[in-house]
Each structure stands twice: as structure tokens, then as C-alpha cells.
Design an enzyme around this catalytic site. Structure first.
Site, PDB file in Angstrom:
ATOM      1  CB  CYS A 272      -4.424  54.878   4.115  1.00 24.31           C
ATOM      2  SG  CYS A 272      -4.900  53.964   5.564  1.00 24.31           S
ATOM      3  CG  ASP A 273      -5.067  54.307   0.200  1.00 28.89           C
ATOM      4  OD1 ASP A 273      -3.887  54.645   0.393  1.00 28.89           O
ATOM      5  OD2 ASP A 273      -5.469  53.145   0.308  1.00 28.89           O
TER       6      ASP A 273
ATOM      7  CB  CYS B 261      -7.412  52.649   4.778  1.00 28.16           C
ATOM      8  SG  CYS B 261      -6.876  53.859   6.012  1.00 28.16           S
TER       9      CYS B 261
END
Ligand code: NDP
Length: 317
Positions: free
Chosen positions: A142-143, A139
Site C-alpha cells: 500500500c505505502d 503494508c
């Protein structure tokens, strides 16, 4: 198989942000929801590290901690969160519907909220498993932030990979895009965006041979499947964007889905084609897939279920 069947007003299947938010709302509406948490209680967030884009946490929070908070909040308000997998459903006929948990417990539910989520597809190589969470991620949104100014690689050639590659390009120094064929699968518009981004280098006919590094990602060895040549690139982050699989298999005989298994909901609602069955979160969303959008759709599902029950049990004149 147990002989007595427990009867519920509201059954919630799955325990990610969508399921727990549905549980919070359903509990407050006195629907006495029961949540079956599934194989991975807390869902996909329990395998991410820090969550920095969920509103309300100014200092960020870890994925597992956030899901623990979701669960505690749902339980404090009266939701009954249970370990267990819903293994089959029978949505034929009218509600209440028969549902089997862990292959042996039968329950019936007047409303069912499906929040079973989706699972990222992985390449399936050992170094990917070993370094998951240590530089390997599925992701970018997300990261990606953790790789600010660094060099990264992303695997995939669909719309998700293109979208995530352009997202990463804004944060990272350099993005290598590993495409296994000699063409993209993504839409032309997305391809153009990638090809016109200076710090994305697309490597066609390229497969991942091994992700390098002992305790964190330090590089990737790739194989050109036309020339059989192997080459190594120094990178700090490795992103996999080869698609997601919605966890909707058991509902297939009854619920309308698209060709990839995402549940179709009636626009502007969480209603499915089956009366009293609602869907929320990643099981019905292949576009946004964020914790906050999943939570929002969980709220919608509980409100829709509450209204459905209210209308059904309204006193007649
Ligand atoms: P897709 O299934 O469309 O694409 C997956 C990609 O991963 C393909 O290019 C495929 O390669 C590649 N791939 C699969 N397995 C491997 C492997 N083992 N090694 C290397 N590469 C691999 O998934 P997406 O998540 O990209 O998209 C899913 C759906 O969501 C699509 O319908 C898409 O259009 C939609 N979507 C729309 C968006 C938007 O409109 N903004 C944003 C994101 C998604 P190959 O091509 O060789 O099969």
C-alpha cells in the site's frame, strides 16, 4: 437483552471493502442486507493514507474517502448500514441463526456474510503509534511507493516480511530488515530471495528500540539482543510485517479455520462449513490481502448467498 428479535434475510458482519461490496450486490439482489460496521467502520483502509492501486481511481484516493464512497454506494442501493458490533453468534442447528449485537440486541438471519477482516499486529512501542501514517506502515504494497529512492526498515522474518522486503527493495534505495532471532521463520525460497537482493541488509538478533522523528520518521534505534549494543540508522519509512490477526474469534466454536484463525472456505466459493454462512475478505485470505481482492470476494459471498436463498425458496413441483 431485547425480547423481540429482528429477522433478516442477509446479515453482513464488517464494513471493509469485502463487506460493502457484498452489501452492494446483496442490495441489488433485493436481499435487504443489514451491515453491522464493527469497531472500525470502513476497516483497515481507514488507517491508510493514499490508495493508488485500486482500479478506477486514476489520481488515487485516500483510504477513508474510498470507504466512504463504498458505504454511500451500498446505502444508495438499499443496504442498511448500522453502527454496532456483533458480539456473539449461534450457528448451531439450521438457519435462521441467532446473532447478538452490542451484547443486548438479538437478531436472526437466514444468511450471514462474515467480512470482519484482519488486524495488523504492531510492536506496541509509543513511537510506532505516534508516527503511524507518518512513515510508519504495516503494508508495503500500500505505502511502499511513497518511499521511492529512500532508505527504509522492515521488521519481521516471516514470508510476509520477506515478500514485502523484496517488494520495497525494488522501489527504495536501501532496506534494513530487522530480525529478532538469528534466523528467519520464512520459507527457504523466500529467505534466498531476500539474501540475494543486494540492497537488503538483514540485521539478525535485532529489535526495535525506538523509531526516531517528531512529525515523521527520520531514523530507527535498534538493539542487538546478543551484544546489547544500540545503533541508529537514518531511514524515512518503517514497515511492520510481524503478522496479522484475523478478526474471527467469535466464530471459532462453529466455523472451520486454520491454526491461525483464518476461515476456511470451500475452494472456488465463499461457502464455509456452515450452511448459509459465507466468508470473504481478509478474514479468510492471508495471502493477497488487497482491497480489490477483498471486494471481489465480497461479490462472491453475496452471489453465493443469493443462490443459496434462491435454491432454498425455489417452488417445488
Ligand atoms: P508469521 O507469523 O509467519 O511471521 C511473523 C514474523 O514476525 C516472525 O518471523 C516473528 O518472529 C516476527 N515477529 C513477531 N512478533 C515480533 C515482534 N514483536 N518483534 C519482531 N518480530 C516479530 O506471519 P506472516 O505474516 O509472515 O505469515 C503468515 C502466514 O501467511 C504464514 O503461514 C505464511 O507462510 C503465509 N504467507 C504466505 C505467503 C506466500 O506463500 N506467498 C506470503 C505471505 C504469508 P519469530 O520468527 O522470531 O517468531
Amino acid at each position: 437483552m431485547s425480547t423481540t428479535s429482528e429477522q433478516l434475510e442477509c446479515l453482513i458482519i464488517g464494513s471493509g471493502p469485502a463487506g460493502y461490496t457484498a452489501a452492494i450486490y446483496a442490495a441489488r439482489a433485493d436481499m435487504k442486507p443489514v451491515v453491522y460496521a464493527g469497531m472500525q467502520p470502513g476497516g483497515q483502509l481507514t488507517i491508510t493514507t493514499d490508495v493508488e492501486n485500486y482500479p478506477g481511481y486514476p489520481d488515487g484516493i485516500t483510504g477513508p474517502e474510498m470507504m466512504e464512497n463504498f458505504r454511500k454506494q451500498a446505502e444508495r442501493l438499499g443496504a442498511d448500514v448500522r453502527y454496532g458490533m456483533v458480539t456473539s453468534v449461534d450457528f448451531s442447528g439450521k438457519p435462521p441463526y441467532k446473532v447478538i449485537v452490542d451484547e443486548n440486541k438479538e437478531i436472526t438471519a437466514e444468511t450471514v456474510i462474515i467480512s470482519t477482516g484482519a488486524s495488523a499486529k504492531w510492536l506496541g512501542i509509543p513511537s510506532e503509534t505516534k508516527l503511524n501514517g507518518y512513515g510508519v506502515s504495516a503494508c508495503a504494497v500500500c505505502d511502499g511507493f511513497f518511499f521511492r529512492g529512500k532508505d527504509v526498515a522492515i521488521v519481521g522474518a516471516g514470508d510476509t516480511a520477506c515478500e514485502e522486503a523484496t517488494y520495497l527493495a525494488k522501489i527504495c534505495n536501501k532496506v534494513y530488515m530487522l530480525v529478532r532471532r538469528d534466523e528467519f521463520r520464512a520459507s527457504k525460497a523466500m529467505q534466498h530471495r531476500v539474501l540475494n537482493t543486494k540492497n537488503i541488509e538483514v540485521l539478525f538478533n535485532t529489535e526495535t528500540d525506538e523509531i526516531l522523528g517528531e512529525n515523521k520518521v527520520e531514523g530507527v534505534r535498534v538493539l542487538n539482543n546478543k551484544t546489547n549494543e544500540k545503533k541508529e540508522y537514518a531511514i524515512q519509512g518503517f514497515f511492520v510485517a510481524i503478522g496479522h490477526q484475523p478478526n474471527t474469534e467469535i466464530f471459532k466454536p462453529y466455523i472451520d479455520m486454520d491454526e491461525t484463525g483464518y476461515i476456511k472456505t470451500i475452494p472456488g466459493s465463499s461457502r464455509t462449513n456452515i450452511e448459509g454462512v459465507f466468508a470473504c475478505g481478509d478474514a479468510q485470505d492471508k495471502i493477497y490481502r488487497q482491497a480489490v481482492t477483498a471486494a471481489g470476494s465480497g461479490c462472491m459471498a453475496a452471489l453465493d448467498a443469493e443462490r443459496y436463498l434462491g435454491a432454498k425458496h425455489a417452488p417445488t413441483e
